[in-house]
Design a protein around this motif. Structure first.
Motif, PDB file in Angstrom:
ATOM      1  N   SER A  26       0.820  -1.210   0.000  1.00  0.00           N
ATOM      2  CA  SER A  26       0.000   0.000   0.000  1.00  0.00           C
ATOM      3  C   SER A  26       0.859   1.268   0.000  1.00  0.00           C
ATOM      4  CB  SER A  26      -0.922  -0.011   1.223  1.00  0.00           C
ATOM      5  OG  SER A  26      -1.661   1.185   1.301  1.00  0.00           O
ATOM      6  N   TYR A  27       1.817   1.336   0.908  1.00  0.00           N
ATOM      7  CA  TYR A  27       2.617   2.552   1.047  1.00  0.00           C
ATOM      8  C   TYR A  27       3.567   2.768  -0.118  1.00  0.00           C
ATOM      9  CZ  TYR A  27       0.962   2.751   5.865  1.00  0.00           C
ATOM     10  OH  TYR A  27       0.194   2.817   6.988  1.00  0.00           O
ATOM     11  N   ARG A  28       4.093   1.687  -0.664  1.00  0.00           N
ATOM     12  CA  ARG A  28       5.006   1.831  -1.799  1.00  0.00           C
ATOM     13  C   ARG A  28       4.246   2.328  -3.019  1.00  0.00           C
ATOM     14  NH1 ARG A  28      10.228  -0.403  -2.779  1.00  0.00           N
ATOM     15  NH2 ARG A  28      10.002  -1.489  -0.822  1.00  0.00           N
ATOM     16  N   LYS A  29       3.084   1.742  -3.255  1.00  0.00           N
ATOM     17  CA  LYS A  29       2.296   2.099  -4.431  1.00  0.00           C
ATOM     18  C   LYS A  29       1.747   3.526  -4.325  1.00  0.00           C
ATOM     19  CE  LYS A  29      -0.510  -1.002  -6.081  1.00  0.00           C
ATOM     20  NZ  LYS A  29      -1.659  -1.904  -6.259  1.00  0.00           N
ATOM     21  N   ARG A  30       1.159   3.867  -3.204  1.00  0.00           N
ATOM     22  CA  ARG A  30       0.497   5.161  -3.063  1.00  0.00           C
ATOM     23  C   ARG A  30       1.441   6.304  -2.734  1.00  0.00           C
ATOM     24  NH1 ARG A  30      -4.657   4.876   0.665  1.00  0.00           N
ATOM     25  NH2 ARG A  30      -4.703   7.060   0.045  1.00  0.00           N
ATOM     26  N   PHE A  31       2.474   6.023  -1.927  1.00  0.00           N
ATOM     27  CA  PHE A  31       3.303   7.112  -1.406  1.00  0.00           C
ATOM     28  C   PHE A  31       4.795   6.974  -1.709  1.00  0.00           C
ATOM     29  CE2 PHE A  31      -0.311   6.439   1.509  1.00  0.00           C
ATOM     30  CZ  PHE A  31      -0.995   7.621   1.275  1.00  0.00           C
ATOM     31  N   GLY A  32       5.192   5.876  -2.352  1.00  0.00           N
ATOM     32  CA  GLY A  32       6.601   5.671  -2.654  1.00  0.00           C
ATOM     33  C   GLY A  32       7.461   5.468  -1.425  1.00  0.00           C
ATOM     34  N   LEU A  33       6.893   4.867  -0.373  1.00  0.00           N
ATOM     35  CA  LEU A  33       7.613   4.672   0.879  1.00  0.00           C
ATOM     36  C   LEU A  33       7.786   3.201   1.205  1.00  0.00           C
ATOM     37  CD1 LEU A  33       5.754   7.225   3.174  1.00  0.00           C
ATOM     38  CD2 LEU A  33       8.052   7.479   2.232  1.00  0.00           C
TER      39      LEU A  33
END
Length: 149
Positions: A26-33
């Protein structure tokens, strides 16, 4: 005889990995984290300015993980670094305005993800889970203290 599917450390690790993988997607896809980057942002959002060592202790992160996450966030302009006037060997990290804005956007997504994961749990189940996890953490820390003596 040891049965992994009944061995508490194994079950906790499997559960943690499953949740971390879901969060990471979720975080990688949406926020690059990456997860450690998100954790560092969340810690700084709650506590403002901290040294990397304090962040590691607060987030149960090793020194290298904190260093890499901080470097990536500094490069993206989400975290600022300033010298520690009391200790020339260390520095303080804090969220930049962009970092704080990102946290404001991510926090509701994090809470929604938590709600999704706990959707099938009653309020009593959630309270019991939280209490049991605290007890396991306390027991593990107490046994570490005993082992160090």
């Amino acid at each position: 005889m040891l049965k992994l599917d009944r061995f508490l450390p194994y079950r906790l690790s499997v559960a943690s990995n499953a949740v971390s993988t879901r969060i990471s997607q979720s975080y990688r896809k949406r926020f690059g984290l990456k997860v450690p980057e998100w954790r560092l942002i969340a810690i700084l959002a709650e506590r403002d300015s901290m040294t990397p060592q304090d962040i590691g202790q607060a987030g149960e992160l090793d020194k290298i993980t904190v260093s890499r996450a901080a470097a990536a966030l500094i490069e993206r302009g989400l975290v600022a670094q300033r010298r520690n006037p009391g200790d020339g060997r260390s520095h303080f990290l804090s969220l930049t305005p962009d970092g704080r804005a990102l946290y404001t956007e991510i926090a509701p997504a994090a809470l929604a993800l938590e709600a999704e994961l706990l959707n099938g749990f009653s309020a009593e189940d959630r309270a019991a889970l939280a209490a049991l996890l605290r007890r396991i953490e306390e027991a593990a820390r107490a046994s570490m203290d005993t082992a160090e003596r």
